[in-house]
Design a protein around this motif. Structure first.
Motif, PDB file in Angstrom:
ATOM      1  N   LYS A   4       0.836  -1.202   0.000  1.00 26.80           N
ATOM      2  CA  LYS A   4       0.000   0.000   0.000  1.00 26.80           C
ATOM      3  C   LYS A   4       0.867   1.245   0.000  1.00 26.80           C
ATOM      4  O   LYS A   4       1.870   1.313   0.700  1.00 26.80           O
ATOM      5  N   ARG A   5       0.445   2.214  -0.799  1.00 28.25           N
ATOM      6  CA  ARG A   5       1.176   3.474  -0.851  1.00 28.25           C
ATOM      7  C   ARG A   5       0.848   4.319   0.374  1.00 28.25           C
ATOM      8  O   ARG A   5      -0.304   4.386   0.792  1.00 28.25           O
ATOM      9  N   PRO A   6       1.839   4.938   0.930  1.00 30.72           N
ATOM     10  CA  PRO A   6       1.554   5.799   2.082  1.00 30.72           C
ATOM     11  C   PRO A   6       0.753   7.018   1.658  1.00 30.72           C
ATOM     12  O   PRO A   6       0.950   7.570   0.580  1.00 30.72           O
ATOM     13  N   LYS A   7      -0.154   7.431   2.501  1.00 36.62           N
ATOM     14  CA  LYS A   7      -0.987   8.599   2.206  1.00 36.62           C
ATOM     15  C   LYS A   7      -0.162   9.870   2.356  1.00 36.62           C
ATOM     16  O   LYS A   7       0.427  10.129   3.401  1.00 36.62           O
ATOM     17  N   THR A   8      -0.126  10.631   1.285  1.00 41.63           N
ATOM     18  CA  THR A   8       0.685  11.851   1.292  1.00 41.63           C
ATOM     19  C   THR A   8      -0.096  13.054   1.802  1.00 41.63           C
ATOM     20  O   THR A   8       0.482  13.997   2.315  1.00 41.63           O
ATOM     21  N   SER A   9      -1.414  13.045   1.624  1.00 44.45           N
ATOM     22  CA  SER A   9      -2.216  14.192   2.040  1.00 44.45           C
ATOM     23  C   SER A   9      -3.053  13.830   3.252  1.00 44.45           C
ATOM     24  O   SER A   9      -3.725  12.801   3.269  1.00 44.45           O
ATOM     25  N   LYS A  10      -3.010  14.656   4.239  1.00 44.12           N
ATOM     26  CA  LYS A  10      -3.782  14.448   5.450  1.00 44.12           C
ATOM     27  C   LYS A  10      -5.063  15.268   5.376  1.00 44.12           C
ATOM     28  O   LYS A  10      -5.075  16.375   4.854  1.00 44.12           O
ATOM     29  N   PHE A  15     -12.708  22.007  12.343  1.00 40.70           N
ATOM     30  CA  PHE A  15     -12.822  23.430  12.662  1.00 40.70           C
ATOM     31  C   PHE A  15     -11.592  24.244  12.251  1.00 40.70           C
ATOM     32  O   PHE A  15     -11.467  25.402  12.645  1.00 40.70           O
ATOM     33  N   SER A  16     -10.708  23.634  11.485  1.00 41.50           N
ATOM     34  CA  SER A  16      -9.617  24.418  10.914  1.00 41.50           C
ATOM     35  C   SER A  16     -10.144  25.203   9.717  1.00 41.50           C
ATOM     36  O   SER A  16     -11.245  24.953   9.209  1.00 41.50           O
ATOM     37  N   SER A  17      -9.350  26.150   9.255  1.00 42.69           N
ATOM     38  CA  SER A  17      -9.778  26.984   8.135  1.00 42.69           C
ATOM     39  C   SER A  17     -10.014  26.153   6.881  1.00 42.69           C
ATOM     40  O   SER A  17     -11.016  26.333   6.176  1.00 42.69           O
ATOM     41  N   GLU A  18      -9.114  25.220   6.602  1.00 43.89           N
ATOM     42  CA  GLU A  18      -9.252  24.389   5.411  1.00 43.89           C
ATOM     43  C   GLU A  18     -10.462  23.465   5.516  1.00 43.89           C
ATOM     44  O   GLU A  18     -11.151  23.207   4.523  1.00 43.89           O
ATOM     45  N   PHE A  19     -10.732  22.975   6.714  1.00 46.61           N
ATOM     46  CA  PHE A  19     -11.896  22.104   6.926  1.00 46.61           C
ATOM     47  C   PHE A  19     -13.195  22.862   6.653  1.00 46.61           C
ATOM     48  O   PHE A  19     -14.109  22.344   6.009  1.00 46.61           O
ATOM     49  N   ILE A  20     -13.270  24.096   7.131  1.00 47.88           N
ATOM     50  CA  ILE A  20     -14.475  24.903   6.919  1.00 47.88           C
ATOM     51  C   ILE A  20     -14.669  25.207   5.440  1.00 47.88           C
ATOM     52  O   ILE A  20     -15.787  25.142   4.915  1.00 47.88           O
ATOM     53  N   ILE A  21     -13.572  25.514   4.743  1.00 43.63           N
ATOM     54  CA  ILE A  21     -13.678  25.837   3.319  1.00 43.63           C
ATOM     55  C   ILE A  21     -14.128  24.619   2.516  1.00 43.63           C
ATOM     56  O   ILE A  21     -14.990  24.719   1.636  1.00 43.63           O
ATOM     57  N   GLN A  22     -13.572  23.454   2.826  1.00 46.19           N
ATOM     58  CA  GLN A  22     -13.916  22.249   2.072  1.00 46.19           C
ATOM     59  C   GLN A  22     -15.340  21.774   2.342  1.00 46.19           C
ATOM     60  O   GLN A  22     -15.987  21.207   1.461  1.00 46.19           O
ATOM     61  N   TYR A 182     -13.928  34.496   1.009  1.00 46.79           N
ATOM     62  CA  TYR A 182     -13.091  33.617   1.843  1.00 46.79           C
ATOM     63  C   TYR A 182     -13.265  32.152   1.463  1.00 46.79           C
ATOM     64  O   TYR A 182     -12.281  31.409   1.340  1.00 46.79           O
ATOM     65  N   LEU A 183     -14.505  31.744   1.246  1.00 40.64           N
ATOM     66  CA  LEU A 183     -14.780  30.331   0.982  1.00 40.64           C
ATOM     67  C   LEU A 183     -14.247  29.879  -0.370  1.00 40.64           C
ATOM     68  O   LEU A 183     -13.888  28.714  -0.538  1.00 40.64           O
ATOM     69  N   GLN A 184     -14.189  30.780  -1.341  1.00 41.16           N
ATOM     70  CA  GLN A 184     -13.683  30.439  -2.667  1.00 41.16           C
ATOM     71  C   GLN A 184     -12.207  30.778  -2.846  1.00 41.16           C
ATOM     72  O   GLN A 184     -11.668  30.622  -3.943  1.00 41.16           O
TER      73      GLN A 184
END
Length: 376
Positions: A4-10, A15-22, A182-184
């Motif tokens: 299995k390939r290791p996951k590169t993206s977490k 409640f982080s900024s990236e979580f809210i945007i996604q 902000y969201l876009q």
């Protein structure tokens, strides 16, 4: 079995900024569902109805003694605007994910064009819906039969459901543009321009709605959205590398743009300078919703005319700059490139002087200098 390939993206933390945007569309839709579910329970239906349903409704009888439900304006409309502000964010995300993002993947646009394409795509949909919806209201309410209906019977504080809902959606849509910056993840270079036209829309529509100038505002908005629709169709065609089609549509846009600017100024003068002046009031009557005073009329007329003048100024300066660029490029294409003529004799003489005396004599005897002159 392959390793299995290791996951590169977490995945971003909650409640982080990236979580809210996604996940902003899911979060906002859950908040909106709270108000909808609240309508189902008697304990919360009154509060939820303040957000979901239109406020200030009343029943009136017309000349034929037929009952009609009409609506007026007030501060409680802000709660309704907030709910549909949430709905606009959800619809924006749906259009972005299922339409615009798929088109972007096919066209492989650059970052700048990608942002412009998304903006034009969203405004194209909104302009089309608003223009068709507004025109339908205008014909159904029989405002088109006579231009006098733009000011007759003022104050127009008894609105039909469709008219009031139209303006609620207008306010909600332009208000939702602020968090979308902000969201876009809008580029910093584009933020000021978007803030400028969004704020201008909000001020004009809010003033028309709460000052009961909804009829003339509806007419002006329909004309404006028709032009905006044509413009964004041309812009999307340009981004799609369909230059011939885009050029033709831009020509149509130029004609409609000038006609609508002149038409808007004409409607503004007829309504605020001539029509409403016939029933002018010395002071504002807030209870009756009558804001037909000389000061307010002049300010409204000046605001509309200044906006149209500003749009025309930008339009003219853009085309003048484009004409200068085209004329400059055509002149450069016609003028031949001047080559510097080098006098080989002078160069050869300088080279000869740079040689030692023995080499100068031998070069002169061998005729190398004459050979260099002959090459010219």
């Amino acid at each position: 079995m392959a390793p299995k390939r290791p996951k590169t993206s977490k995945s971003p933390s909650i409640f982080s900024s990236e979580f809210i945007i996604q996940n902003h569309s899911d979060i906002v839709s859950c908040v909106a569902m709270v108000f909808v579910v609240g309508l189902m329970f008697q304990a919360t239906s009154r509060v939820a109805g303040l957000f979901v349903t239109l406020q200030y409704n009343q029943t009136v009888n017309d000349s034929a003694n037929v009952e009609h439900i009409v609506y007026s304006t007030g501060s409680r409309d802000l709660f309704t605007v907030f709910f549909y502000f949430l709905i606009c964010i959800v619809i924006h995300a749906v259009i972005q994910e299922y339409v615009l993002d798929k088109l972007n993947r096919k066209m492989h646009l650059s970052k700048i064009k990608h942002s412009k394409f998304n903006e034009s795509g969203q405004l194209l949909v909104f302009s089309l819906v608003s223009a068709v919806w507004g025109a339908n209201i205008f014909f159904r309410e029989n405002f088109v039969t006579s231009v006098n209906q733009l000011w007759e019977g003022y104050p127009h504080n008894n609105l039909s459901f469709s008219v009031k809902f139209f303006f609620i959606i207008q306010l909600a849509y332009w208000l939702h543009n602020y968090p979308e910056l902000y969201l876009q993840k809008v580029r910093k270079e584009e933020i000021f321009g978007r803030l400028q036209y969004t704020t201008l829309y909000l001020i004009i529509i809010s003033a028309a709605y709460f000052l009961n100038f909804t009829r003339v505002a509806l007419c002006v908005l329909v004309l404006h959205y028709v032009v905006e629709f044509i413009y964004h169709v041309a812009l999307l065609s340009h981004f799609s590398e369909k230059r011939d089609i885009a050029s033709s549509i831009f020509t149509v846009f130029d004609i409609f743009f000038v006609v609508v600017r002149l038409g808007t100024i004409t409607l503004a003068v007829l309504t605020f300078w001539y029509g409403l002046a016939q029933s002018s009031q010395p002071v504002i009557d807030v209870v009756a919703g009558n804001y037909n005073t000389y000061l307010i009329r002049i300010n409204c007329l000046a605001a509309l005319c200044l906006i149209q003048a500003g749009l025309m100024w930008n339009f003219i300066t853009f085309h003048l700059r484009k004409w200068r660029e085209n004329s400059g490029s055509s002149k450069r294409a016609r003028s031949p490139v001047k080559k510097k003529t080098v006098k080989i004799a002078v160069v050869a003489a300088e080279e000869l002087e740079a040689l030692p005396e023995v080499d100068q004599n031998s070069a002169t005897e061998n005729g190398s200098l004459r050979a260099r002159k002959a090459k010219k």
